[in-house]
Design an enzyme around this catalytic site. Structure first.
Site, PDB file in Angstrom:
ATOM      1  N   GLU A 183     -82.534 -13.290  47.536  1.00 14.09           N
ATOM      2  CA  GLU A 183     -80.926 -13.321  47.883  1.00 14.09           C
ATOM      3  C   GLU A 183     -80.651 -13.432  49.373  1.00 14.09           C
ATOM      4  OE1 GLU A 183     -78.884 -13.782  45.535  1.00 14.09           O
ATOM      5  OE2 GLU A 183     -80.209 -13.318  43.855  1.00 14.09           O
TER       6      GLU A 183
ATOM      7  N   HIS B 162     -76.225 -11.716  40.728  1.00 12.78           N
ATOM      8  CA  HIS B 162     -77.798 -12.328  41.213  1.00 12.78           C
ATOM      9  C   HIS B 162     -78.313 -11.371  41.615  1.00 12.78           C
ATOM     10  CE1 HIS B 162     -76.656 -16.791  40.819  1.00 12.78           C
ATOM     11  NE2 HIS B 162     -75.689 -16.269  40.204  1.00 12.78           N
TER      12      HIS B 162
ATOM     13  N   ASP C 162     -83.847 -11.878  38.367  1.00 16.58           N
ATOM     14  CA  ASP C 162     -83.840 -13.218  38.171  1.00 16.58           C
ATOM     15  C   ASP C 162     -85.238 -13.712  38.337  1.00 16.58           C
ATOM     16  OD1 ASP C 162     -81.080 -13.159  38.208  1.00 16.58           O
ATOM     17  OD2 ASP C 162     -80.861 -14.081  40.345  1.00 16.58           O
TER      18      ASP C 162
END
Length: 228
Positions: A10, A151, A156
């Site tokens: 991220e 997210h 993920d």
């Protein structure tokens, strides 16, 4: 033994070379394509504010991240975790660029592009024209992603590990194939046919058919699966 690291990141934005920074890395270790239970997860202080649009995606604010270490403090730990394993990422260009940019600033060895597998490219080759986001692939393969309200790099990566296994053929594909064959044998129904016999038709093939066919394959089909 095949060791692979499925990872995700991220960031504060999309442009690693224009000031955006890495703020989270999550990774899952696979041995022979199966998760071992060993993971890596780290939040990172980007030393800058996180734009509101980015926060809406991953929920990570600078106020939350400011007490975590900067990337230079965790870079060696990350490199030790991945070792010489193959790297697996979805839209790998994005993740690789961000991590390698940070490694380059520290004059450390960058992750090898030759050692990276992009599941987005695989999915697009397998399902041309279909949506191939992580959410879309989870839906296609009936993988539960209900916990993915934001997210998150580790979540993920865990979901992607499941998707990657499905892209490779799923769990124990040989056994599943054998079961399907046995089911078909049991359900065969033989019927008498009243269809009349017809002579096979002969089609004329152009002299330059091979040349036209090869030209079509080279110029009309983008990212063919047989070139992966």
């Amino acid at each position: 033994m095949v060791r692979e690291i499925v990872f995700d990141t991220e960031t504060t934005g999309f442009n690693y070379d224009k000031g955006d920074r890495l703020i989270e890395i999550g990774a899952v270790e696979l041995i022979n394509h199966i998760p071992t239970g060993k993971t890596y997860h780290q939040y990172i202080n980007p030393e800058r504010e996180v734009p509101e649009d980015a926060v809406k995606v991953h929920g990570l604010t600078y106020d939350f991240l400011k007490d975590y270490p900067t990337f230079d403090k965790v870079a060696d730990e990350w490199l030790d975790f991945i070792g010489d394993a193959k790297l697996v990422a979805h839209n790998a260009t994005f993740d690789m660029n961000f991590v390698n940019y940070e490694l380059k600033q520290l004059s450390k060895q960058q992750m090898s592009w030759d050692n990276c597998i992009d599941t987005l490219e695989i999915a697009r080759s397998m399902f041309p024209g279909a949506r191939c986001s992580l959410d879309a692939l989870c839906k296609r393969f009936e993988i539960d992603n209900s916990a993915r309200t934001y997210h998150g790099a580790l979540l993920d990566a865990e979901l992607l590990a499941e998707v990657y296994l499905e892209l490779l053929g799923g769990k124990e594909p040989s056994l599943l194939l054998n079961n399907k064959k046995e089911e078909k044998k049991e359900n065969i129904i033989v019927k008498n046919s009243d269809k009349k016999y017809r002579e096979p038709r002969i089609f004329k093939i152009e002299e330059n058919f091979d040349e036209l066919h090869n030209n079509f394959l080279e110029n009309k089909i983008k990212n063919p699966i047989w070139k992966l």
